[in-house]
Design an enzyme around this catalytic site. Structure first.
Site, PDB file in Angstrom:
ATOM      1  N   LYS A 107       0.833  -1.209   0.000  1.00 32.93           N
ATOM      2  CA  LYS A 107       0.000   0.000   0.000  1.00 32.93           C
ATOM      3  C   LYS A 107       0.870   1.262   0.000  1.00 32.93           C
ATOM      4  CE  LYS A 107      -3.893  -2.379   2.030  1.00 32.93           C
ATOM      5  NZ  LYS A 107      -4.906  -2.548   3.086  1.00 32.93           N
ATOM      6  N   GLN A 138      -4.690  -1.372   9.555  1.00 34.21           N
ATOM      7  CA  GLN A 138      -4.689  -2.706   8.952  1.00 34.21           C
ATOM      8  C   GLN A 138      -5.248  -3.740   9.937  1.00 34.21           C
ATOM      9  OE1 GLN A 138      -3.932  -3.140   5.771  1.00 34.21           O
ATOM     10  NE2 GLN A 138      -3.881  -5.350   5.638  1.00 34.21           N
ATOM     11  N   ASP A 154     -11.238   2.979   4.290  1.00 33.33           N
ATOM     12  CA  ASP A 154     -11.546   1.551   4.257  1.00 33.33           C
ATOM     13  C   ASP A 154     -13.056   1.300   4.209  1.00 33.33           C
ATOM     14  OD1 ASP A 154      -9.599  -0.466   4.151  1.00 33.33           O
ATOM     15  OD2 ASP A 154      -8.928  -0.059   6.204  1.00 33.33           O
TER      16      ASP A 154
HETATM   17  N1  LUD Z   1      -7.329  -4.447   6.723  1.00 32.00           N
HETATM   18  C1  LUD Z   1      -7.363  -5.148   4.433  1.00 32.00           C
HETATM   19  N2  LUD Z   1      -6.720  -6.648   6.154  1.00 32.00           N
HETATM   20  C2  LUD Z   1      -6.591  -7.776   5.220  1.00 32.00           C
HETATM   21  N3  LUD Z   1      -2.565  -9.690  -3.040  1.00 32.00           N
HETATM   22  C3  LUD Z   1      -6.216  -6.063   2.481  1.00 32.00           C
HETATM   23  C4  LUD Z   1      -5.248  -7.589   0.765  1.00 32.00           C
HETATM   24  C5  LUD Z   1      -3.867  -6.876  -1.089  1.00 32.00           C
HETATM   25  N4  LUD Z   1      -8.029  -2.307   7.274  1.00 32.00           N
HETATM   26  C6  LUD Z   1      -7.810  -3.241   6.360  1.00 32.00           C
HETATM   27  O1  LUD Z   1      -5.719  -4.995   2.095  1.00 32.00           O
HETATM   28  O2  LUD Z   1      -8.251  -3.643   2.875  1.00 32.00           O
HETATM   29  C7  LUD Z   1      -7.921  -3.891   4.057  1.00 32.00           C
HETATM   30  N5  LUD Z   1      -8.099  -2.968   5.049  1.00 32.00           N
HETATM   31  N6  LUD Z   1      -7.057  -6.154   3.520  1.00 32.00           N
HETATM   32  N7  LUD Z   1      -6.017  -7.301   1.926  1.00 32.00           N
HETATM   33  C8  LUD Z   1      -6.678  -8.308   2.756  1.00 32.00           C
HETATM   34  C9  LUD Z   1      -7.302  -7.558   3.886  1.00 32.00           C
HETATM   35  C10 LUD Z   1      -7.122  -5.406   5.793  1.00 32.00           C
HETATM   36  C11 LUD Z   1      -5.101  -8.892   0.301  1.00 32.00           C
HETATM   37  C12 LUD Z   1      -4.349  -9.187  -0.824  1.00 32.00           C
HETATM   38  C13 LUD Z   1      -3.721  -8.165  -1.534  1.00 32.00           C
HETATM   39  C14 LUD Z   1      -4.604  -6.579   0.026  1.00 32.00           C
HETATM   40  C15 LUD Z   1      -2.881  -8.437  -2.753  1.00 32.00           C
HETATM   41  O3  LUD Z   1      -2.512  -7.525  -3.454  1.00 32.00           O
HETATM   42  C16 LUD Z   1      -1.777 -10.059  -4.176  1.00 32.00           C
HETATM   43  C17 LUD Z   1      -2.670 -10.651  -5.259  1.00 32.00           C
HETATM   44  O4  LUD Z   1      -3.747 -11.176  -4.905  1.00 32.00           O
HETATM   45  O5  LUD Z   1      -2.280 -10.597  -6.429  1.00 32.00           O
HETATM   46  C18 LUD Z   1      -0.783 -11.133  -3.795  1.00 32.00           C
HETATM   47  C19 LUD Z   1       0.238 -10.654  -2.822  1.00 32.00           C
HETATM   48  C20 LUD Z   1       0.229 -11.528  -1.571  1.00 32.00           C
HETATM   49  O6  LUD Z   1       1.306 -11.945  -1.136  1.00 32.00           O
HETATM   50  O7  LUD Z   1      -0.876 -11.759  -1.020  1.00 32.00           O
END
Ligand code: LUD
Ligand code: NAP
Length: 283
Positions: free
Chosen positions: A52, A96, A119
């Site tokens: 992020k 997070q 969020d």
């Molecule tokens: N908390 C989120 N906790 C978990 N994967 C994310 C997520 C990017 N406050 C708050 O960001 O929005 C949130 N706000 N979350 N998550 C999960 C959740 C939070 C999950 C996966 C990815 C954000 C992501 O970019 C990549 C992909 O799917 O291509 C792979 C990278 C990897 O190692 O997971």
């Protein structure tokens, strides 16, 4: 064979548009700012938070990072949020999840100003979403909706089946699909005969957190499959909640893992932060 809905490519296109918008705002003296708060050492959270921060830098958003030890008292976290709520350089606050067990997550999310809640987890923003007048929409479900729009998926009158009812993904995406006039079925761990529910789906949205638990043979011929699940198996491999290869033989379109919903989540966070800065500046 299903068309692949390329989340990474859609995300890259939208991030390009966001960078242009950030430039335009900067020329008017407005610099969008996001505060990213991470409490503790959860390895997945560390990865997401650094992704992020990098994404902010890439589009020109100011990101302010707070990495707090796992044993940080709840009162200290609340005091930080209070400070950020009043900081005019900060347009978005992201804490997070998950938080360490001694911290009351609901209390923390409710402490964030609804006007900086990029969020979309504050009950005010949840309520706005449910009544169909959203302010901030939660990033993962919002990303799912944008992906479907980009892929030309029409929802009116369709049978949408959502598996998973979390506040972060399942519940909000169900309301967003309802708002787009789909008929929505929301499934969870107590649902009887999940296979039968999934078989009805014109559009399946899986957000369970169980590697490949949705079987390829359950997918209706021609269905659209959105796989939100990100599950680590073994050392490095990431898989979704759906059996990708088998589902691809039946679906008309499917999202991959990785490179599907994940990159869209981060993109919508950037989008919400810029929208917040614009609202604040009355731009
Ligand atoms: N908390 C989120 N906790 C978990 N994967 C994310 C997520 C990017 N406050 C708050 O960001 O929005 C949130 N706000 N979350 N998550 C999960 C959740 C939070 C999950 C996966 C990815 C954000 C992501 O970019 C990549 C992909 O799917 O291509 C792979 C990278 C990897 O190692 O997971
Ligand atoms: P969560 O809070 O653990 O919720 C999981 C949901 O799935 C719950 O509603 C649970 O039902 C349901 N469930 C669990 N086992 C089931 C089963 N066997 N049959 C039917 N339903 C079942 O998870 P989450 O935060 O929503 O995340 C779900 C997945 O999406 C995870 O893999 C997570 O890593 C991923 N995720 C990805 C992104 C992204 O950006 N790509 C963002 C967020 C999450 P109950 O309510 O009855 O317990």
């Amino acid at each position: 064979m299903a068309k692949i809905i390329d989340g990474k490519a859609i995300a890259a296109k939208i991030r390009g548009e966001i960078a242009v918008e950030v430039n335009r705002l900067e020329a008017k003296g407005v610099k969008p700012g996001l505060a990213v708060v991470l409490v503790g050492e959860d390895p997945a959270s560390k990865v997401y938070v650094s992704m992020k921060e990098k994404a902010c830098q890439d589009v020109g958003i100011f990101s302010d990072e707070y990495k707090l030890p796992a044993e940080t008292p709840e009162a200290e976290l609340l005091a930080l949020i209070d400070k950020l709520n009043r900081d005019p350089c900060i347009h978005g606050i992201l804490v997070q999840l998950p938080l360490p067990k001694h911290i009351d997550t609901e209390k923390v999310l409710e402490a964030i100003s609804p006007h900086k809640d990029v969020d979309g987890f504050h009950p005010y923003n949840v309520g706005r979403l449910v009544v169909g007048k959203p302010l901030f929409q939660p990033c993962t479900p919002y990303g799912v909706m944008v992906m479907m729009k980009e892929a030309g998926v029409e929802l009116a009158g369709k049978e949408v089946v959502v598996v998973g009812r979390s506040n972060i993904v399942g519940k909000p995406v169900a309301f967003m699909c309802l708002q787009q006039h789909a008929t929505v079925t929301l499934c969870h761990s107590k649902t009887r005969d999940l296979a039968e529910k999934v078989r009805m789906a014109d559009v399946l949205i899986a957000a369970v957190g169980q590697p490949e638990m949705i079987k390829g043979e359950w997918i209706k011929e021609g269905a659209v499959v959105i796989d939100v699940g990100v599950n680590r198996v073994g050392e490095k491999k990431l898989v979704g909640d759906v059996e990708f290869e088998k589902a691809s033989l039946r679906a008309s379109a499917i999202t991959p893992v990785p490179g599907g919903v994940g990159p869209m989540t981060i993109t919508m966070l950037l989008y919400n932060t810029v929208e917040s800065a614009k609202r604040e500046a009355k731009d």
